[in-house]
Design an enzyme around this catalytic site. Structure first.
Site, PDB file in Angstrom:
ATOM      1  N   ASP A  13       0.855  -1.184   0.000  1.00  0.00           N
ATOM      2  CA  ASP A  13       0.000   0.000   0.000  1.00  0.00           C
ATOM      3  C   ASP A  13       0.892   1.234   0.000  1.00  0.00           C
ATOM      4  O   ASP A  13       1.634   1.466   0.959  1.00  0.00           O
ATOM      5  CB  ASP A  13      -0.903  -0.021   1.234  1.00  0.00           C
ATOM      6  CG  ASP A  13      -2.052   0.972   1.141  1.00  0.00           C
ATOM      7  OD1 ASP A  13      -2.093   1.735   0.167  1.00  0.00           O
ATOM      8  OD2 ASP A  13      -2.896   0.981   2.055  1.00  0.00           O
ATOM      9  N   ASP A 107      -2.803   2.593  -6.060  1.00  0.00           N
ATOM     10  CA  ASP A 107      -1.816   2.675  -4.980  1.00  0.00           C
ATOM     11  C   ASP A 107      -1.717   1.426  -4.115  1.00  0.00           C
ATOM     12  O   ASP A 107      -1.014   1.435  -3.112  1.00  0.00           O
ATOM     13  CB  ASP A 107      -2.101   3.890  -4.096  1.00  0.00           C
ATOM     14  CG  ASP A 107      -3.478   3.833  -3.446  1.00  0.00           C
ATOM     15  OD1 ASP A 107      -4.306   3.032  -3.878  1.00  0.00           O
ATOM     16  OD2 ASP A 107      -3.709   4.606  -2.499  1.00  0.00           O
ATOM     17  N   GLU A 108      -2.390   0.336  -4.463  1.00  0.00           N
ATOM     18  CA  GLU A 108      -2.240  -0.871  -3.657  1.00  0.00           C
ATOM     19  C   GLU A 108      -2.485  -2.112  -4.495  1.00  0.00           C
ATOM     20  O   GLU A 108      -3.209  -2.097  -5.488  1.00  0.00           O
ATOM     21  CB  GLU A 108      -3.158  -0.855  -2.437  1.00  0.00           C
ATOM     22  CG  GLU A 108      -4.625  -0.826  -2.733  1.00  0.00           C
ATOM     23  CD  GLU A 108      -5.474  -0.916  -1.468  1.00  0.00           C
ATOM     24  OE1 GLU A 108      -5.122  -1.695  -0.560  1.00  0.00           O
ATOM     25  OE2 GLU A 108      -6.491  -0.211  -1.403  1.00  0.00           O
TER      26      GLU A 108
END
Length: 378
Positions: A13, A107-108
């Site tokens: 993350d 983003d993850e």
């Protein structure tokens, strides 16, 4: 409890991704509270730097409220093309270790490194190496969680943010879950937590006392998921294929309204925009979903499924109007309308070739306070 030939799963993350990219590219923003969002009426933050989060500012917060909490907040307009480009660089690093990468957002992502390209024995060493490369090559930080399933890897990645690494070993998982606050369970949002608290469920140990029957009576299908999570069980694989599941669009109004004529006009504009998007992406689905957010931020959805593909304005508009008729907005002014087409027919024709993820609110935890403590990594 799952046994340990167990998979080696990493959840990565990126820390305050959009804000961190802006701070990286604009040195004058470093060390100060930054929010990424448009400074317009009804603007909402997409994310906030950790300097801003100390004031209680978080993603999905209205800009007006964020400014009240943090008068020094510096707003930056989002640049999604740039964020996508950086995300691709991050994913290129992931693929140096495994091609079994399941993106959740820009983003993850989850990585299954049970079999990995460099032949590294320990998943924690891979996670450590990936984080170091993200720092050295992209000048950004990421938090990582390592465990034997997706639920625990996700929980672990949230434990020491920002720039943290947490491992939940199979031998320690049961005790870890026993003391895990129920609000930290993946898939437990505010409403579910409220219900659980009234049932006396505050930590994993409390949840474990409830039978499968009782949990499904209260929470439906998700009750079975919570029952398994409480025991450290999550059999969902990391899915590397990327198949578009839906296409949608939404519109936030400058002023709340409950005028039928205005809402119908907005709905028609949405249908026009949606049909254009469907055509550009070559997507056809059989389910149309209407999202309505009221003035008090309560949100509802209404859906309809047909036996034929939905893609043109002529097909979508009468269904959208029918869904809006089902909504009682006379005394509840509307803030936002959204439309989504999903359930593409190829999925129905090939059920054995796809994995259907449970719909869990992955991002809801961004509004929670950062955890300051937790078990040490084994």
């Amino acid at each position: 409890m799952q046994k340990a030939k167990e998979r080696k799963i990493i959840h990565i993350d990126m820390d305050a991704f959009y804000a961190s990219v802006e701070q990286r590219d604009h040195p004058e923003l470093r060390g100060i509270p930054v929010g990424v969002g448009r400074d317009v009426c009804r603007g909402v933050l997409t994310t906030a730097s950790y300097e801003a989060r100390r004031f209680g500012v978080h993603s999905a917060m209205p800009v007006v409220k964020a400014k009240k909490l943090c008068p020094e907040l510096v707003l930056v307009s989002p640049d999604f093309d740039k964020y996508k480009a950086v995300s691709q660089q991050v994913h290129a690093i992931f693929h140096d270790y495994t091609d079994v990468v399941e993106p959740l957002s820009l983003d993850e992502a989850f990585l299954d490194v049970t079999e990995n390209k460099p032949g590294i024995a320990l998943a924690v060493d891979i996670a450590r190496e990936i984080r170091q490369r993200i720092h050295d090559e992209l000048h950004l930080t990421a938090s990582a969680g390592v465990s034997y399933n997706k639920f625990l890897a996700k929980v672990a990645s949230d434990f020491r943010k920002p720039n943290g690494l947490t491992v939940i070993h199979p031998d320690r998982a049961f005790d870890f879950i026993s003391n895990l606050p129920i609000t930290d369970f993946w898939g437990v949002g505010h409403k579910t937590a409220y219900t659980m608290h009234h049932m006396g469920i505050f930590i994993g140990q409390d949840l474990r006392r409830y039978s499968l029957l009782r949990l499904t009576q209260v929470f439906g299908k998700m009750g079975a998921v919570y029952h398994q999570f409480a025991r450290g069980i999550d059999l969902r694989p990391v899915v590397a294929t990327s198949i578009r599941k839906s296409v949608g669009c939404e519109r936030t109004f400058m002023e709340d309204t409950n005028r039928a004529g205005r809402l119908l006009d907005e709905l028609r504009l949405l249908v026009l925009e949606l049909s254009g998007r469907l055509a550009r992406k070559g997507f056809k689905g059989r389910t149309l979903t209407l999202k309505v957010k009221f003035h008090n931020f309560i949100q509802i959805t209404r859906s309809i499924t047909k036996a034929y593909d939905l893609c043109t304005e002529a097909e979508l508009l009468p269904l959208a109007e029918r869904l809006l008729e089902e909504v009682d907005y006379a005394e509840h002014p509307v803030r936002l309308l959204g439309l989504t087409v999903s359930n593409r027919h190829e999925e129905e024709e090939n059920p054995a070739r796809r994995w259907v993820e449970l719909e869990l609110p992955f991002k809801e935890e961004e509004g929670m306070e950062e955890r300051k403590d937790g078990p040490s990594a084994p």
